[in-house]
Design an enzyme around this catalytic site. Structure first.
Site, PDB file in Angstrom:
ATOM      1  CD1 TRP A 225      -0.432  -1.614   3.100  1.00 25.65           C
ATOM      2  CD2 TRP A 225       0.510   0.395   3.363  1.00 25.65           C
ATOM      3  NE1 TRP A 225       0.293  -1.652   4.268  1.00 25.65           N
ATOM      4  CE2 TRP A 225       0.876  -0.423   4.462  1.00 25.65           C
ATOM      5  CE3 TRP A 225       0.985   1.705   3.330  1.00 25.65           C
ATOM      6  CZ2 TRP A 225       1.704   0.030   5.507  1.00 25.65           C
ATOM      7  CZ3 TRP A 225       1.809   2.154   4.360  1.00 25.65           C
ATOM      8  CH2 TRP A 225       2.153   1.327   5.427  1.00 25.65           C
ATOM      9  CG  ASN A 226       5.116   1.254   0.525  1.00 26.88           C
ATOM     10  OD1 ASN A 226       4.699   0.390  -0.236  1.00 26.88           O
ATOM     11  ND2 ASN A 226       6.398   1.421   0.745  1.00 26.88           N
TER      12      ASN A 226
ATOM     13  CE  LYS B 206      -4.547  -8.385  -3.287  1.00 31.64           C
ATOM     14  NZ  LYS B 206      -4.696  -7.487  -2.136  1.00 31.64           N
TER      15      LYS B 206
ATOM     16  N   GLY C 158       5.914  -6.688  -0.819  1.00 28.70           N
ATOM     17  CA  GLY C 158       5.207  -6.663   0.461  1.00 28.70           C
ATOM     18  C   GLY C 158       6.117  -7.143   1.570  1.00 28.70           C
TER      19      GLY C 158
ATOM     20  CD  GLU D 137      12.304  -5.922  -5.374  1.00 30.56           C
ATOM     21  OE1 GLU D 137      12.865  -5.514  -4.346  1.00 30.56           O
ATOM     22  OE2 GLU D 137      12.921  -6.197  -6.406  1.00 30.56           O
ATOM     23  CG  LEU D 138      10.249 -10.070   0.154  1.00 31.26           C
ATOM     24  CD1 LEU D 138      10.708 -11.424   0.660  1.00 31.26           C
ATOM     25  CD2 LEU D 138       8.751 -10.060  -0.078  1.00 31.26           C
TER      26      LEU D 138
ATOM     27  CB  CYS E 119      10.756  -1.517   1.178  1.00 32.31           C
ATOM     28  SG  CYS E 119      11.132  -0.652  -0.349  1.00 32.31           S
TER      29      CYS E 119
ATOM     30  CD  GLU F 266       9.797  -3.742   6.774  1.00 28.99           C
ATOM     31  OE1 GLU F 266       9.005  -4.693   6.684  1.00 28.99           O
ATOM     32  OE2 GLU F 266      10.218  -3.110   5.798  1.00 28.99           O
TER      33      GLU F 266
HETATM   34  P1  NDP Z   1       1.725  -7.284   2.979  1.00 31.78           P
HETATM   35  O1  NDP Z   1       2.736  -8.347   2.759  1.00 31.78           O
HETATM   36  O2  NDP Z   1       0.840  -7.392   4.156  1.00 31.78           O
HETATM   37  O3  NDP Z   1       0.758  -7.155   1.719  1.00 31.78           O
HETATM   38  C1  NDP Z   1       1.255  -6.931   0.413  1.00 31.78           C
HETATM   39  C2  NDP Z   1       0.252  -7.424  -0.599  1.00 31.78           C
HETATM   40  O4  NDP Z   1       0.162  -8.850  -0.513  1.00 31.78           O
HETATM   41  C3  NDP Z   1      -1.152  -6.896  -0.399  1.00 31.78           C
HETATM   42  O5  NDP Z   1      -1.725  -6.645  -1.667  1.00 31.78           O
HETATM   43  C4  NDP Z   1      -1.817  -8.043   0.312  1.00 31.78           C
HETATM   44  O6  NDP Z   1      -3.188  -8.069   0.089  1.00 31.78           O
HETATM   45  C5  NDP Z   1      -1.189  -9.252  -0.364  1.00 31.78           C
HETATM   46  N1  NDP Z   1      -1.203 -10.495   0.403  1.00 31.78           N
HETATM   47  C6  NDP Z   1      -1.247 -10.652   1.744  1.00 31.78           C
HETATM   48  N2  NDP Z   1      -1.187 -11.977   2.065  1.00 31.78           N
HETATM   49  C7  NDP Z   1      -1.115 -12.650   0.881  1.00 31.78           C
HETATM   50  C8  NDP Z   1      -1.009 -14.046   0.533  1.00 31.78           C
HETATM   51  N3  NDP Z   1      -0.961 -14.997   1.450  1.00 31.78           N
HETATM   52  N4  NDP Z   1      -0.953 -14.374  -0.767  1.00 31.78           N
HETATM   53  C9  NDP Z   1      -0.974 -13.404  -1.718  1.00 31.78           C
HETATM   54  N5  NDP Z   1      -1.067 -12.076  -1.457  1.00 31.78           N
HETATM   55  C10 NDP Z   1      -1.120 -11.705  -0.165  1.00 31.78           C
HETATM   56  O7  NDP Z   1       2.544  -5.917   2.984  1.00 31.78           O
HETATM   57  P2  NDP Z   1       2.007  -4.451   3.227  1.00 31.78           P
HETATM   58  O8  NDP Z   1       0.964  -4.124   2.216  1.00 31.78           O
HETATM   59  O9  NDP Z   1       1.675  -4.265   4.677  1.00 31.78           O
HETATM   60  O10 NDP Z   1       3.296  -3.574   2.849  1.00 31.78           O
HETATM   61  C11 NDP Z   1       4.332  -3.338   3.721  1.00 31.78           C
HETATM   62  C12 NDP Z   1       5.510  -4.260   3.436  1.00 31.78           C
HETATM   63  O11 NDP Z   1       5.910  -4.151   2.081  1.00 31.78           O
HETATM   64  C13 NDP Z   1       6.736  -3.902   4.246  1.00 31.78           C
HETATM   65  O12 NDP Z   1       7.306  -5.073   4.772  1.00 31.78           O
HETATM   66  C14 NDP Z   1       7.672  -3.289   3.221  1.00 31.78           C
HETATM   67  O13 NDP Z   1       9.029  -3.384   3.553  1.00 31.78           O
HETATM   68  C15 NDP Z   1       7.326  -4.043   1.993  1.00 31.78           C
HETATM   69  N6  NDP Z   1       7.723  -3.273   0.811  1.00 31.78           N
HETATM   70  C16 NDP Z   1       8.813  -3.692   0.086  1.00 31.78           C
HETATM   71  C17 NDP Z   1       9.273  -2.943  -0.993  1.00 31.78           C
HETATM   72  C18 NDP Z   1      10.433  -3.405  -1.828  1.00 31.78           C
HETATM   73  O14 NDP Z   1      10.517  -2.965  -2.976  1.00 31.78           O
HETATM   74  N7  NDP Z   1      11.333  -4.231  -1.331  1.00 31.78           N
HETATM   75  C19 NDP Z   1       8.631  -1.678  -1.362  1.00 31.78           C
HETATM   76  C20 NDP Z   1       7.494  -1.353  -0.557  1.00 31.78           C
HETATM   77  C21 NDP Z   1       7.072  -2.127   0.512  1.00 31.78           C
HETATM   78  P3  NDP Z   1      -4.257  -7.680   1.187  1.00 31.78           P
HETATM   79  O15 NDP Z   1      -4.889  -6.492   0.639  1.00 31.78           O
HETATM   80  O16 NDP Z   1      -5.120  -8.877   1.226  1.00 31.78           O
HETATM   81  O17 NDP Z   1      -3.539  -7.440   2.491  1.00 31.78           O
END
Ligand code: NDP
Length: 491
Positions: free
Chosen positions: A154-155, A178, A230, A252-253, A286, A384
């Protein structure tokens, strides 16, 4: 309900509600009120979106487009996004509470990705392989990987999606996207621009909702690759799910990036970089520089500067031009940030700034928070937070700084602040991180690979190599003589 804007999903070139008619609302964290309503996708919607992307890839007009034709559409999309950057930015700011000016900067920059990868779409050349046998002509083809499920955080939903879309479309893939349920609107708005640019139905599909659609997409046998941004915990679950079908995956985590200030650094510039690293985007990035490693000789002098600037940070409505820090983006994230403030205090760190919500602005506004006296074993140095909390750790010498910096399960980014050119490169080479900045922080570009070492991810986005994440290499052997060969020996 009347002031809430209604949005629909985009499947097979049409804007549609969910099959069940279920909806959810997106809250504006700055006001605490819902501002958008979107369909809550179920399994039937996921199937429809994947089938559409599958058909477009396997038999639609897109499958016959040349790289030159794909490039034309990518450039057109880039132009439309540039024209509509304000609207796309304001949707994102309302969805996730990030500063409008930061979101606008991102949306004005996003077209560059489409132009850059448009330039690559007609240059996806294979190789001619010199054969070790005279009767064979051998060549390789770079073919699109297929249907990509792109799942974003979402960020910065638009930017994170663009990292995936631009190379994937250039390669000839089709997409089901998604976005996070906390910031879905800009992705739907992007779908309107796909339609205007003239992409055939099925090339770009968007489904919205929490829980079911993300997990169902990852498991879907019609998906060839998952491109995910995420949390590390979610990334691990996705890697396990994709293993069942050996679906390709890039991740990308999260991060816990060290921002390392040596005693020969320009402290004014380094203090500014420390602020940018952790309080830019309310720390919800991130690559946040959430661990500030400071040489003990300059610790107090640097902290004086950082604390003075932190006290001046202007918090407020993210849509206002002079706001520097907006709210935390959503309720679960707020709980997490507040929990880590408690954890920091319990672990014995010293609260040097913030540590609470701003009473006047409301509960979503967490003040910029700084803990000093942190050791690298504390949870606030290892986990984190994804919020405005800085952990300050002292070090004695270069060797210790590198050891502390690398003592983490993450490896997304790092920065080195020094005026010594030898030290700058020497340290950069020893840091186990996908990106290292020298005397800078939080810089990304379409030209430069971005991704994580260790638990910060798998694969790289951006730059020339990222297109490989969206192609498969095929080797073709052509027999030149037409004569039968011994059928019982290899080659
Ligand atoms: P989440 O991992 O909670 O969610 C990310 C996405 O994954 C959402 O669209 C979420 O959908 C979906 N999702 C959740 N569970 C599953 C599953 N089991 N299977 C498939 N999809 C799933 O992360 P956040 O949205 O809270 O974002 C924050 C995180 O993202 C931080 O850890 C941050 O570091 C990381 N991030 C990494 C970046 C990078 O480039 N390395 C850049 C930006 C952020 P739903 O709407 O259902 O929750």
């Amino acid at each position: 309900m009347s002031s809430i804007q209604q949005f629909q999903m985009y499947i097979d070139g049409k804007f549609v509600p969910s099959v069940t008619g279920a909806q959810f609302e997106s809250l504006n964290p700055a006001t605490g009120k819902p501002w958008a309503a979107l369909p809550e996708a179920g399994l039937e919607d996921v199937n429809a979106a994947v089938n559409s992307a599958r058909n477009a890839f396997d038999k639609g007009p897109w499958s016959n487009f040349t790289g030159t034709e794909r490039a034309r559409l990518l450039r057109k999309l880039g132009d439309i996004i540039a024209r509509d950057a304000e609207l796309l930015a304001s949707c994102e700011s309302k969805d996730n509470g990030k500063l409008y000016r930061e979101m606008l900067g991102q949306w004005k920059y996003i077209p560059e990705w489409f132009y850059y990868y448009a330039g690559m779409a007609d240059k996806l050349q294979g190789d001619t392989i010199p054969s070790d046998r005279n009767n064979f002509f051998i060549y390789t083809r770079r073919e699109p990987i297929g249907v990509v499920a792109a799942i974003t955080a979402w960020n910065s939903p638009g930017l994170l999606l663009t990292f995936k879309l631009a190379p994937g479309l250039a390669a000839g893939c089709t997409f089901v996207v998604k976005p996070s349920e906390h910031a879905p609107v800009s992705t739907i708005e992007l779908a309107k621009r796909f339609e205007e640019a003239g992409f055939p139905p099925g090339v770009f599909n968007v489904i919205t909702g929490a829980g079911i659609p993300g997990a169902a997409l990852v498991d879907h046998p019609g998906v060839d690759k998952v491109a995910f941004t995420g949390a590390t915990q979610t990334g691990k679950k996705i890697a396990a799910s994709t293993a069942k079908n050996l679906t390709r995956v890039s991740l990308e985590l999260g991060g816990k990036s060290p921002n390392i200030v040596f005693d020969d650094a320009d402290l004014d510039v380094a203090a500014n970089g420390a602020i940018a690293g952790i309080f830019g985007a309310t720390g919800q990035t991130c690559m946040a520089g959430s661990r500030l490693l400071v040489h003990e000789k300059v610790h107090d002098a640097l902290m004086d500067r950082i604390l003075a600037r932190t006290a001046q940070i202007k918090m407020g409505n993210p849509l206002d031009a002079d706001t520097e820090m907006g709210p935390v983006a959503n309720a679960p994230q707020l709980d997490k940030v507040l929990e880590y403030i408690t954890v920091g205090l319990q672990d014995g760190a010293k609260l040097a700034a913030g540590g609470k919500q701003d009473e006047k602005l409301g509960p979503m506004f967490v003040m910029p928070t700084i803990f000093t006296g942190v050791t690298n074993q504390m949870r606030i140095a290892q986990e984190e937070v994804f919020g405005p909390i800085l952990s300050v750790i002292k070090f004695k010498d270069e060797e210790e700084a590198i050891a502390i910096a690398n003592d983490t399960r993450f490896g997304l980014a790092a920065a080195v602040w020094t005026q010594n050119i030898h030290r700058a490169h020497r340290v950069a080479h020893q840091l186990r991180a996908g990106t290292v900045w020298i005397n800078a922080y939080r810089v990304v570009s379409f030209l430069t690979p971005f991704g994580g070492f260790k638990e910060s991810g798998l694969g790289r986005e951006n730059g020339m190599d990222s297109i490989r994440e969206y192609t498969e290499t095929k080797s073709v052997y052509v027999e030149l003589t037409g004569k039968p060969r011994d059928p019982f020996t290899l080659g």
